[in-house]
Design an enzyme around this catalytic site. Structure first.
Site, PDB file in Angstrom:
ATOM      1  N   ASP A  34       0.855  -1.182   0.000  1.00 35.87           N
ATOM      2  CA  ASP A  34       0.000   0.000   0.000  1.00 35.87           C
ATOM      3  C   ASP A  34       0.896   1.239   0.000  1.00 35.87           C
ATOM      4  OD1 ASP A  34      -3.241   0.305   0.744  1.00 35.87           O
ATOM      5  OD2 ASP A  34      -2.048   2.120   1.036  1.00 35.87           O
ATOM      6  N   CYS A  90     -14.535  -0.584  -7.507  1.00 35.31           N
ATOM      7  CA  CYS A  90     -15.599  -0.250  -6.552  1.00 35.31           C
ATOM      8  C   CYS A  90     -16.332   1.032  -6.930  1.00 35.31           C
ATOM      9  CB  CYS A  90     -15.037  -0.141  -5.139  1.00 35.31           C
ATOM     10  SG  CYS A  90     -13.779   1.143  -4.948  1.00 35.31           S
TER      11      CYS A  90
END
Length: 408
Positions: free
Chosen positions: A263, A352
């Protein structure tokens, strides 16, 4: 006998009427022919030019979405009994479709006919986000009713935290903020900590409801994580955009040989590392801070040991206007991942954003595969977990696309 209506009326255009009859709950400001004489957040009846009843909803005088319809029954009276019944319907639905309700989305906005309201449960804590002025006016009724409902069903609920730190509230004429909702009338003082632990798919997580993204944790990938865990045994896994480490942790518990969780956020990497230790898999899970867009080309240069890559990026677009830019970002990471994988490797990939439709996402994947010189064998096409239900006629509720492929 027809119920005498007591609510002010909003008279709407034929366009709005068609949308409402097709199942969509929103009336836009440009679709109101005659505005009701009512306060911001009031409940109003929506009718066509001939007076035909089309539904009842919350009036928002500041928003482009002028009325959010939540009932289409002309006999409904919106008292405490009505709201208790509707909350009960949402809770019973979760108990029916999930294999456990200790952590789940309890209310999913329009899909549960609570416009602009999100309620997530993380063990003993409920977390809400209110993006509709009508719900804001009603929360003094709704939130205690919900807590009473769950506690009456044997659920341990110790507090309700409001995450109203969302810019969308300004469009409703509401202020931003966050904090504990006062439940002292139910004998519940505010909890001392905003942190708790949950268990999902057998994986334990720390959740910070005050500072975590959105409401503290993303619950919508619950069963997609299970699907990844089933495929991970013996694999060397790269989990991109790991956030809390959720896909990586499921892969590790599923028997992966080695997992790398990546990340760009140092805080996310630290949280993933803590969750790895919490679950006893720190010895086979590396947590790395890196920009995925830079990392994937670097791995192509140095050689990739991974035979299973997971791409779970944040929404690259929050508007229809920038959807094409988002698709370029999706294509870049999917192309790079397909090039990295050995023949016979596996790819989990998702979007998403509801502005990127399933057709658009599939076309992008086909283009990426063509440019990478690979073929995709589809294993599964999935969506969000059923506690985030898709309401037909409301495309905004159908947002998560999740695909599992073998690449060869």
């Amino acid at each position: 006998m027809k119920q005498q209506r007591i609510y002010p009326q909003a008279v709407v255009t034929p366009k709005a009427e068609r949308a409402l009859l097709s199942g969509h709950p929103w009336v836009y400001d440009t679709e109101v022919l005659r505005a009701p004489d009512a306060a911001n957040g009031s409940i109003v009846d929506v009718v066509n030019a001939k007076g035909r009843y089309l539904g009842s909803g919350f009036l928002s005088v500041h928003s482009k979405i002028r009325v959010r319809v939540f009932s289409r029954n002309a006999n409904d009276i919106f008292d405490e009994i009505f709201w208790r019944r509707r909350l009960s319907h949402a809770w019973e639905y979760r108990k029916t479709v999930l294999d456990g309700v200790s952590c789940c989305r309890v209310i999913f906005g329009e899909a549960d006919l609570f416009p602009g309201l999100t309620v997530d449960r993380f063990g003993p804590l409920l977390v809400t986000q209110t993006l509709c002025v009508g719900i804001e006016r009603l929360k003094g009724v709704l939130f205690p009713l919900l807590v009473q409902l769950l506690r009456g069903d044997g659920q341990e609920i110790t507090g309700l935290y409001e995450r109203n730190d969302a810019a969308l509230r300004v469009r409703e004429g509401l202020s931003e903020g966050k904090g504990w909702f006062d439940l002292s009338a139910l004998g519940l003082p505010a909890p001392e900590s905003c942190r708790t632990q949950i268990t999902e798919n057998g994986v334990r997580y720390e959740v910070d409801v005050e500072n975590g993204q959105k409401t503290g944790f993303f619950l919508d990938q619950r069963y997609n994580r299970q699907a990844v865990a089933r495929m991970a045994k013996g694999k060397t896994v790269l989990d991109c955009f790991t956030h809390t480490g959720s896909f990586a942790l499921n892969a590790a518990r599923g028997g992966a040989k080695r997992v790398t969780a990546v990340d760009v956020s140092a805080d996310a990497v630290d949280l993933a590392r803590r969750n790895a230790a919490l679950n006893g898999v720190a010895d086979k899970m590396d947590c790395v801070q890196a920009n995925v867009f830079e990392l994937l080309p670097q791995l192509a240069q140095s050689g990739s040991p991974y035979d299973f890559i997971i791409l779970d990026p944040p929404a690259f677009t929050k508007s229809r206007r920038t959807a094409q830019d988002a698709l370029r970002g999706y294509k870049e990471i999917n192309y790079r991942a397909m090039k990295l994988l050995p023949r016979g490797g596996y790819l989990a990939t998702c979007s998403c954003s509801h502005f990127v439709t399933d057709a658009m996402f599939r076309a992008m994947l086909a283009d990426a595969a063509h440019d990478a010189g690979v073929q995709l064998r589809q294993i599964e096409a999935r969506q969000q977990s059923p506690d985030h239900p898709v309401l037909w006629g409301v495309p905004e509720t159908e947002y998560l696309k999740f695909y599992l492929f073998q690449v060869f």
